[in-house]
Design an enzyme around this catalytic site. Structure first.
Site, PDB file in Angstrom:
ATOM      1  CG  HIS A 162     -13.791 -73.244   7.595  1.00 49.79           C
ATOM      2  ND1 HIS A 162     -14.419 -72.105   8.405  1.00 49.79           N
ATOM      3  CD2 HIS A 162     -13.715 -73.120   6.457  1.00 49.79           C
ATOM      4  CE1 HIS A 162     -15.073 -71.774   7.299  1.00 49.79           C
ATOM      5  NE2 HIS A 162     -14.703 -72.255   6.059  1.00 49.79           N
ATOM      6  CG  ASP A 216     -10.740 -74.402  17.777  1.00 46.50           C
ATOM      7  OD1 ASP A 216     -11.112 -74.743  16.577  1.00 46.50           O
ATOM      8  OD2 ASP A 216     -11.474 -74.353  18.679  1.00 46.50           O
TER       9      ASP A 216
HETATM   10  P1  ADQ Z   1     -15.874 -76.263  14.766  1.00 44.59           P
HETATM   11  O1  ADQ Z   1     -14.798 -77.026  15.151  1.00 44.59           O
HETATM   12  O2  ADQ Z   1     -17.263 -76.635  14.761  1.00 44.59           O
HETATM   13  O3  ADQ Z   1     -15.754 -75.234  13.685  1.00 44.59           O
HETATM   14  P2  ADQ Z   1     -16.398 -73.647  16.349  1.00 44.59           P
HETATM   15  O4  ADQ Z   1     -15.662 -72.537  15.799  1.00 44.59           O
HETATM   16  O5  ADQ Z   1     -16.405 -73.579  17.795  1.00 44.59           O
HETATM   17  O6  ADQ Z   1     -15.963 -75.003  15.910  1.00 44.59           O
HETATM   18  O7  ADQ Z   1     -17.910 -73.462  16.201  1.00 44.59           O
HETATM   19  C1  ADQ Z   1     -18.909 -74.173  16.751  1.00 44.59           C
HETATM   20  C2  ADQ Z   1     -20.268 -73.584  16.286  1.00 44.59           C
HETATM   21  O8  ADQ Z   1     -21.095 -74.495  16.582  1.00 44.59           O
HETATM   22  C3  ADQ Z   1     -20.613 -72.144  16.953  1.00 44.59           C
HETATM   23  O9  ADQ Z   1     -20.823 -71.396  15.943  1.00 44.59           O
HETATM   24  C4  ADQ Z   1     -21.540 -72.516  17.952  1.00 44.59           C
HETATM   25  O10 ADQ Z   1     -22.571 -71.845  18.143  1.00 44.59           O
HETATM   26  C5  ADQ Z   1     -22.334 -73.885  17.483  1.00 44.59           C
HETATM   27  N1  ADQ Z   1     -22.781 -74.710  18.483  1.00 44.59           N
HETATM   28  C6  ADQ Z   1     -21.929 -74.662  19.628  1.00 44.59           C
HETATM   29  N2  ADQ Z   1     -22.579 -75.639  20.581  1.00 44.59           N
HETATM   30  C7  ADQ Z   1     -23.752 -75.736  19.928  1.00 44.59           C
HETATM   31  C8  ADQ Z   1     -25.049 -76.516  20.697  1.00 44.59           C
HETATM   32  N3  ADQ Z   1     -25.147 -76.822  21.606  1.00 44.59           N
HETATM   33  N4  ADQ Z   1     -26.202 -76.509  19.770  1.00 44.59           N
HETATM   34  C9  ADQ Z   1     -26.038 -75.922  18.505  1.00 44.59           C
HETATM   35  N5  ADQ Z   1     -24.916 -75.330  18.076  1.00 44.59           N
HETATM   36  C10 ADQ Z   1     -23.921 -75.116  18.742  1.00 44.59           C
HETATM   37  C11 ADQ Z   1     -14.715 -75.180  12.360  1.00 44.59           C
HETATM   38  C12 ADQ Z   1     -13.148 -75.049  13.050  1.00 44.59           C
HETATM   39  C13 ADQ Z   1     -13.033 -73.813  14.015  1.00 44.59           C
HETATM   40  C14 ADQ Z   1     -13.528 -72.570  13.282  1.00 44.59           C
HETATM   41  C15 ADQ Z   1     -14.785 -72.972  12.522  1.00 44.59           C
HETATM   42  C16 ADQ Z   1     -15.265 -71.714  11.763  1.00 44.59           C
HETATM   43  O11 ADQ Z   1     -12.853 -76.321  13.784  1.00 44.59           O
HETATM   44  O12 ADQ Z   1     -11.854 -73.572  14.542  1.00 44.59           O
HETATM   45  O13 ADQ Z   1     -13.761 -71.458  14.230  1.00 44.59           O
HETATM   46  O14 ADQ Z   1     -14.707 -74.022  11.933  1.00 44.59           O
HETATM   47  O15 ADQ Z   1     -14.256 -71.470  10.840  1.00 44.59           O
END
Ligand code: ADQ
Length: 517
Positions: free
Chosen positions: A175, A387
């Site tokens: 990921h 990212d």
């Molecule tokens: P993350 O680093 O966690 O994931 P991201 O892809 O931005 O990063 O996902 C964050 C998730 O958390 C989103 O689905 C969002 O809805 C949820 N979220 C954000 N803010 C929130 C809040 N305040 N309360 C509850 N939920 C919240 C890792 C990798 C990324 C990759 C993903 C998926 O770092 O690059 O996109 O895995 O593979």
């Protein structure tokens, strides 16, 4: 090969964390709720009714007084699949999870090698825990099952399974980004990690860039491997197996986001948010607390915009949501202090009566609130230094039903490969550039915003999470998701809404009150 396997072969998902969070409450009760984060969001819809198994660490360490099996089976009752825990000791959690995964691989793979703590004990424990995962998989699977392992915590699981004589088909999806050769070379266990990965049948990366980086490392460090590249997929011929390597950009359940965003309760919450900020344009940031997410850089960019373009004063508000994460690691606490210091400074510099430029939220939002912020914001500002993908960008677009929002996105997010034509791209290290992008986006014509957002939404809708799962499964196992057995008695339609679990479950341990079950 997949076609020859039994019709009842199941899909087994393996990830560091199970998709649940266990919390101890008063009177010895444990509470289970669904987890947050990119992986859970993406995979949540996948197992819903396929009768499969999810194996992972439930987040608690050995020695806790609770009936875990009962708790987990209550949590998945009626969901169409089950959970199997891998229990870690406190020492294993510290060295495998906080140590090897979060203090070595996470920073290194995000090009931040100066933040790595290359403690040899971490590596030893990482292998041991990967072996424990392999043991639980071996105990709970049959040779016909398809094993899909997720992420950098578990790169050695296939190697451990093979060592036990298990030869089920195993796919792995990373990921996070895969770093370029000169950075990967810094890893003291670079040969082992690379060869461990070559024990999988399919390796999936988020982008072609990551796949290219991996293949370059193989060419340099595994001379015995023959690389045959063909279009989107590469095939690596090792002395023991053929490993397919592809790019599969992860996505979201677009229709679900769009549908939920259209609900009355989200519309009402969005209305209240705007009502509290009359005449303001809202710029939204939503990030886990992490130094890869570029939150201080975003704040600097915003400050530059306010300093340079005084006509923005009293007209824009940055709502920055920071989701608490990894607070046991000192660097994350330092980052939190840095962000809060900067928010204070910027607000101190610009606040006027009736206008506070940054609203800072440090907590988990529930889905309704998150969608309401997505719906309300005119701009989403995403500035990671690196990212894997970034799902927030995709979720914002899916929720932007009026098709009038603008995505400002770092060139270093994996999502850029797919979204570059509709988003406004920035280098997060270039504060002036970020400031300019904010100003231009706020002044973008309605027609331009609409045509960009349409393009983004079309692309995300076409390549949603089901497309991602199907492309991966097809490449790994020559299967589509709908070829895994359907479970007849799964959740009724109304409960699917509340997936992953029909409700929060509480199970008593010890002498506590059990009526809440
Ligand atoms: P993350 O680093 O966690 O994931 P991201 O892809 O931005 O990063 O996902 C964050 C998730 O958390 C989103 O689905 C969002 O809805 C949820 N979220 C954000 N803010 C929130 C809040 N305040 N309360 C509850 N939920 C919240 C890792 C990798 C990324 C990759 C993903 C998926 O770092 O690059 O996109 O895995 O593979």
């Amino acid at each position: 090969m997949g076609e020859q396997r039994g019709r009842d072969s199941r899909l087994i998902i393996v990830s560091n964390r199970l998709p649940v969070v266990l919390q101890r409450e008063d009177k010895g009760f444990w509470r289970v709720r669904s987890g947050s984060g990119g992986l859970v969001t993406a995979l949540a819809p996948v197992l819903r009714n396929r009768g499969g198994l999810w194996i992972g660490w439930p987040g608690i360490v050995q020695g806790e007084d609770l009936d875990l099996d009962e708790l987990l089976s209550a949590a998945t009752k009626g969901s169409g699949y089950s959970l199997r825990p891998v229990i870690l000791t406190e020492d294993e959690r510290d060295k495998y999870y906080q140590g090897f995964a979060n203090e070595i691989i996470w920073p290194l793979f995000h090009d931040l090698q100066s933040l790595c703590n290359f403690d040899p004990d971490y590596w030893f424990t990482y292998q041991k825990v990967n072996r424990s995962f392999a043991n639980v998989i071996a105990e709970n699977s049959s040779p016909d099952d398809f094993i899909w392992v997720h992420d950098y915590h578990l790169m050695a699981v296939a190697k451990e399974l093979r060592a036990m004589g298990q030869h089920s088909r195993c796919g792995f999806f990373l990921h996070i980004p895969f770093p370029p050769l000169d950075i990967f070379l810094k890893l003291p266990w670079r040969f082992q990690v690379l060869h461990d990965l070559l024990e999988y049948d399919l390796l999936g990366f988020q982008t072609l860039r990551d796949r290219r980086n991996f293949v370059q490392c193989v060419r340099a460090l595994a001379k015995e491997v023959r690389v045959v590249s063909r279009g989107q997929m590469a095939t690596l011929r090792t002395p023991h197996r053929e490993v397919r390597v592809g790019a599969f950009p992860i996505s979201i359940d677009f229709d679900e986001f769009a549908r939920k965003s259209a609900s009355q309760e989200v519309a009402d919450t969005a209305w209240y948010i705007h009502e509290d900020l009359p005449q303001r344009k809202i710029i939204l940031g939503v990030d886990r607390l992490d130094y890869t997410k570029g939150i201080p850089q975003k704040l600097r960019g915003f400050r530059t915009a306010l300093r340079k373009y005084s006509d923005l004063h009293e007209k824009v508000t940055l709502i920055q949501v920071v989701v608490p994460s990894r607070f046991n690691i000192p660097k994350y606490l330092d980052l939190k202090a840095e962000i809060e210091g900067m928010v204070g400074e910027i607000n101190g510099e610009f606040t006027r009566s009736g206008w506070v430029p940054i609203h800072y939220i440090y907590r988990n939002l529930d889905r309704r609130e998150l969608l309401a912020y997505y719906r309300t914001a005119e701009i989403v500002l995403i500035t990671p230094l690196k990212d894997g993908m970034n799902l927030v960008a995709k979720e914002y677009c899916a929720s932007n039903l009026e098709e009038n929002g603008v995505v400002i996105m770092s060139e270093f997010a994996g999502a850029v490969a797919q979204l570059q034509k509709g988003a406004v791209l920035v280098n997060p290290h270039d504060f002036e550039g970020v400031g300019r992008a904010i100003y231009q986006s706020l002044n973008m014509s309605k027609a331009d915003r609409k045509s960009r957002m349409r393009r983004l939404r079309q692309s995300i809708r076409r390549h949603d999470v089901y497309w991602w799962v199907d492309s991966f499964l097809h490449s790994a196992f020559a299967k589509r998701l709908d070829q895994f057995p359907l479970v007849e008695d799964y959740l009724p339609e109304r409960d699917v809404e509340r997936w992953p679990f029909p409700a929060e479950h509480r199970v008593a341990t010890g002498d506590g009150d059990s009526e809440a079950r």
